[in-house]
Design a protein around this motif. Structure first.
Motif: not given
Length: 425
Positions: A277-283
């Motif tokens: 659970r991150q504030h910035q991630f890729y999807k």
């Protein structure tokens, strides 16, 4: 956004749907707001009609040499003009109040969505792949990542604070490989068009895709009033805002690999360790724009496209249909795909695929013209993860780990790894 005309005609259905989602009944309040607005508009129209007729009567009175009547009529017209000016401001206030209330209403679940309070009432519909067997106690991803020097949580926190991570070396390459593999699969085999959209959007785009006003606290905002996207659903879906599309141009299928930004408001204490659970991630996001008759079939298709990612990666998963109490704000029906994480000994969501009907398109004024009809209709929108890179990275690390802490590269990713078969050797 729901249609107030539908609410007027179906107040009991609205309240039943809201109660099934754990919300309070709203039909009486909304209908009263709408009635006040409509009554006021009727009075304005009557005043405008009277102003026009009184203006004509002034000319007739002057022609008849009746200055007293003409002055009385002028006074009446002046009073009516004052009422109209004030009344138009009141109309705007009443409309804004009604629209704001409508904008905060969740979508209406489809009839086949199970009624329930929370995730415990979700229903499994199928499983895919096999759970891996280990002759050792499998580790969690953050244990593996830190030991390999590929996940640096301390430096991420030093740079940006909690819920930020620095990936390095072969782990960073593995996440990049996952993204390229997913894009190639969705564009090459599933018929999606790759798009590279902006990561910053205006209020209108966030509102049109139902992120505002309800979820403002979940988003990051820049000093110039733009919003960092929580998902590529926002810019991809908003590409058709204010358009009138030909029916034969549908469906439109788009995919994008982007960074996503979420404040994780309300998630304090949840999944604080690791990369989950991150504030910035890729999807990799999947978005479809369809006509009204095709959206349910498209929903099944989109979910299958997301499942195919996990199948090709050799990961075990289960697909759940969410109950009314666990479903997202803008969805009419949602499938969550949960991947098996042996380090946690648990299933965790890796993709969520939703059909929204015309809920978003009403807010965006996105329409199409049926082939056999002169009138336009609102398009239907769908969105899904195809899939979240960070969670796919976690799943690969935990499912393909060896006893010595190294990680095997799945066959589907080997063409993207530059000859690396095992991470950490």
């Amino acid at each position: 956004m729901l249609d107030i005309r539908w609410i007027r005609d179906n107040p009991e259905k609205l309240d039943e749907a809201l109660r099934s989602r754990g919300a309070e009944a709203e039909s009486a309040r909304l209908i009263a707001l709408d009635e006040a607005r409509r009554t006021h508009i009727a009075k304005l129209q009557e005043a405008q009609t009277r102003r026009n007729s009184a203006s004509k009567e002034i000319g007739a009175a002057m022609a008849a040499n009746d200055p007293a009547k003409a002055e009385a009529l002028k006074a009446e017209v002046a009073e009516i003009k004052s009422f109209i000016q004030t009344g138009e401001a009141t109309e705007r206030e009443l409309s804004e109040k009604l629209n704001d209330s409508l904008a905060r209403l969740p979508n209406i679940p489809l009839d086949d969505v199970p009624v329930g309070a929370d995730e415990n009432d979700n229903v499994e519909v199928r499983r895919g792949g096999e759970k891996p067997a280990f002759d050792f106690q499998p580790k969690e991803h953050f244990e593996l990542g830190e030991a390999l020097g590929g996940m640096d949580f301390e430096t991420g926190a030093k740079i940006s604070g909690s819920r930020f991570t620095v990936l390095r070396g072969q782990i960073a390459r593995l996440e990049r490989a996952l993204g390229q593999f997913m894009l190639d699969l969705h564009t090459g085999e599933h018929g999606y068009t790759e798009v590279q959209p902006p990561l910053l959007v205006r209020d209108e785009a966030a509102y049109g895709t139902d992120k505002l006003p309800k979820f403002a606290d979940d988003l990051f905002r820049t000093t110039d009033g733009r919003w960092l996207i929580p998902t590529a659903e926002v810019p991809l879906t908003y590409t058709v805002a204010d358009d009138i599309l030909a029916q034969d141009a549908l469906p439109i299928r788009m995919t994008a690999l982007t960074a996503c930004f979420r404040s994780e408001a309300g998630s304090a204490g949840r999944d604080t360790r690791g990369y989950l659970r991150q504030h910035q991630f890729y999807k990799v996001e999947l978005v479809s724009i369809t006509d009204a008759d095709s959206s349910l079939d498209e929903h099944e298709r989109m979910t299958e496209c997301a499942e195919k990612v996990l199948e090709k990666l050799g990961l075990h998963f289960r697909t759940m249909v969410l109950c009314t109490g666990d479903m997202g704000f803008g969805a009419r029906k949602t499938y969550d795909i949960e991947v098996w994480l042996p380090g946690q000994n648990a299933y965790r969501e890796i993709s969520s695929c939703s059909v929204c009907g015309d809920f978003q398109s009403r807010r965006m004024n996105a329409r199409y013209r049926p082939d056999s009809d002169r009138d336009t209709r609102f398009v239907h929108t769908l969105n899904g993860s195809g899939v979240a890179l960070g969670r796919a990275l976690i799943a690969v690390m935990e499912n393909y780990q060896n006893a010595d802490g190294t990680i095997r590269v799945p066959d589907a990713l080997k063409p993207y790894m530059g000859g690396i078969d095992v991470i950490g050797e």
